[in-house]
Design an enzyme around this catalytic site. Structure first.
Site, short mmCIF file in Angstrom:
data_model
loop_
_atom_site.label_atom_id
_atom_site.label_comp_id
_atom_site.label_asym_id
_atom_site.label_seq_id
_atom_site.Cartn_x
_atom_site.Cartn_y
_atom_site.Cartn_z
N LYS A 208 -15.84 -1.35 3.08
CA LYS A 208 -15.12 -1.72 1.61
C LYS A 208 -16.22 -2.39 0.71
O LYS A 208 -16.73 -3.32 1.02
CB LYS A 208 -13.96 -2.89 1.89
N GLU B 297 0.84 -1.16 0.18
CA GLU B 297 -0.09 0.07 -0.07
C GLU B 297 0.70 1.25 0.04
O GLU B 297 0.30 2.37 0.38
CB GLU B 297 -1.04 0.04 1.19
#
Length: 426
Positions: free
Chosen positions: A341, A209
């Site tokens: 999400k 990430e």
């Protein structure tokens, strides 16, 4: 007059930030306007979340998405053609019914989330409004706003070869007065953290990430160095900038115990909660995500009772963007915040439902990306349109991350009337 009738839907294979195939859906309306959206993919996944439909076999390590693409082109397209793209709820209801399983295993969560997002983009294009505004109006959200960025400095867990047990060490600029200011402060912290690690000779690379991939002797070192980086950037730890942890404890919870491989320790639930409490007393931590394993409800209840009055206790794998799971946790008093999400549930409407369930308990909401991301910026618009308190999508590096920060900066600049969330301001 706008015509938001769906004329066609098609899917194709594209690529995510880990170099893995994923699904992009494209929806074309009768007017000729169109919208596209790409499914993200997670590395650490809750066992109750929607299932990515993969091909198996040897091609691309079994990660091919031809089955999901075929599901869109052969099943979803014909089923949704002729429907109104402006009616997101009806579209998503049809997707859920067509799949017919709790975890989207027929069509694939990756196929569903790509189509759901593409429909929303197409409708917003035809209605000549930004996606966040279309979502706000479609779901009658009264509190659209600019979220605070929660940004990774050090990565660990499944995102960084398990060099550190804790998955993410992040910062929240609770003293910033705008998203743009918070992003700039975080960039300074990242620069300072890199300088510290370079001096120590402990940089192992960049994680999935975009955060620094460290080589530490124990988990607590990362807390101290993140706090030091805040100070080195000329900011005040706990006042200007605070810490947030994505513990992702399910990744190291086995047989009812928490196994910290980096430190060669095995802790009971009570012992691990005591460790987290000590960290929270010693460092300016304001948020703990998945501090316990996804099936350790007693642990979630205990830590929420112990620390919930002074920080966020966020459920991710524990809640999997499920309104039903949020409702249960709310009644159990097992969290006080939810991570949202879109590919955990599979449709935009289900993200909204989980958000609303959280709001009914007075919880905070955090809109989140995944470790496998793309240039798709749907997440930024979901965060603004649904009034999320924070947005979490990784670090300040790698364009699949920065594109989402940059999109919120643009939205903020163009819509000065939208409030920037300041709930963490001391």
């Amino acid at each position: 007059m706008a015509d938001t009738t769906i004329a066609s839907i098609k899917a194709r294979q594209v690529w995510d930030s880990r170099g893995r195939p994923t699904v992009e859906a494209e929806v074309t309306l009768a007017s000729g306007r169109s919208g596209r959206s790409i499914a993200p993919a997670g590395a650490s996944r809750g066992k109750r979340e929607a299932i990515d439909l993969r091909d198996g076999g040897t091609r691309l390590g079994g990660l091919g998405v031809n089955k999901a693409i075929d599901a869109v082109n052969r099943l979803v397209g014909p089923a949704l053609t002729g429907m109104d793209a402006a009616d997101q709820r009806a579209i998503d209801t049809a997707l859920i019914a067509l799949d017919g399983t709790a975890q989207k295993s027929t069509l694939g969560g990756n196929a569903c989330v790509a189509v759901s997002g593409a429909v929303a983009w197409a409708a917003s294009a035809e209605l000549n409004m930004p996606l966040w505004q279309h979502l706000q109006q479609s779901f009658n959200v009264s509190a659209a706003g600019i979220p605070a960025p929660m940004i990774q400095i050090f990565g660990g867990g499944a995102h960084a070869g398990n060099r550190v047990d804790v998955q993410d060490f992040l910062v929240i600029c609770n003293g910033a007065t705008s998203f743009a200011e918070a992003a700039e402060w975080t960039a300074e912290i990242y620069i300072a953290a890199h300088a510290i690690m370079k001096k120590r000779g402990q940089i192992a690379g960049v994680c999935d990430e975009g955060g620094l991939w460290p080589d530490f002797d124990n988990n607590e070192v990362a807390l101290g160095l993140t706090t030091q980086a805040i100070s080195d950037a000329g900011l005040r730890p706990g006042t200007d900038v605070s810490l947030a942890l994505d513990v992702a404890a399910s990744e190291f919870w086995r047989d009812g115990r928490y196994h910290l491989a980096l430190e060669n320790r095995s802790l009971s639930t009570g012992e691990f909660i005591a460790e987290l409490e000590r960290w929270s007393n010693d460092y300016p931590i304001v948020s703990l995500e998945d501090p316990l394993g996804e099936d350790d409800t007693e642990g979630f209840v205990a830590i929420t009772e112990l620390l919930g009055d002074r920080m966020q206790i966020i459920g991710d794998d524990y809640l999997t963007t499920s309104a039903a799971q949020v409702e249960k946790a709310g009644h159990d008093k097992a969290c006080n915040s939810v991570l949202l999400k879109s590919n955990q549930c599979g449709t935009i409407s289900e993200v909204f439902d989980a958000s609303q369930a959280a709001r009914s308990f007075g919880w905070n909401t955090v809109m989140s990306g995944r470790s496998g991301e793309t240039e798709d910026v749907t997440l930024s618009h979901l965060a603004v349109g649904f009034g999320a308190d924070q947005i979490k999508v990784g670090s300040m590096t790698r364009s699949e991350r920065t594109c989402k920060w940059n999109e919120v900066i643009r939205i903020e600049e163009r819509n000065r009337s939208l409030d920037y969330w300041t709930f963490l301001t001391p």
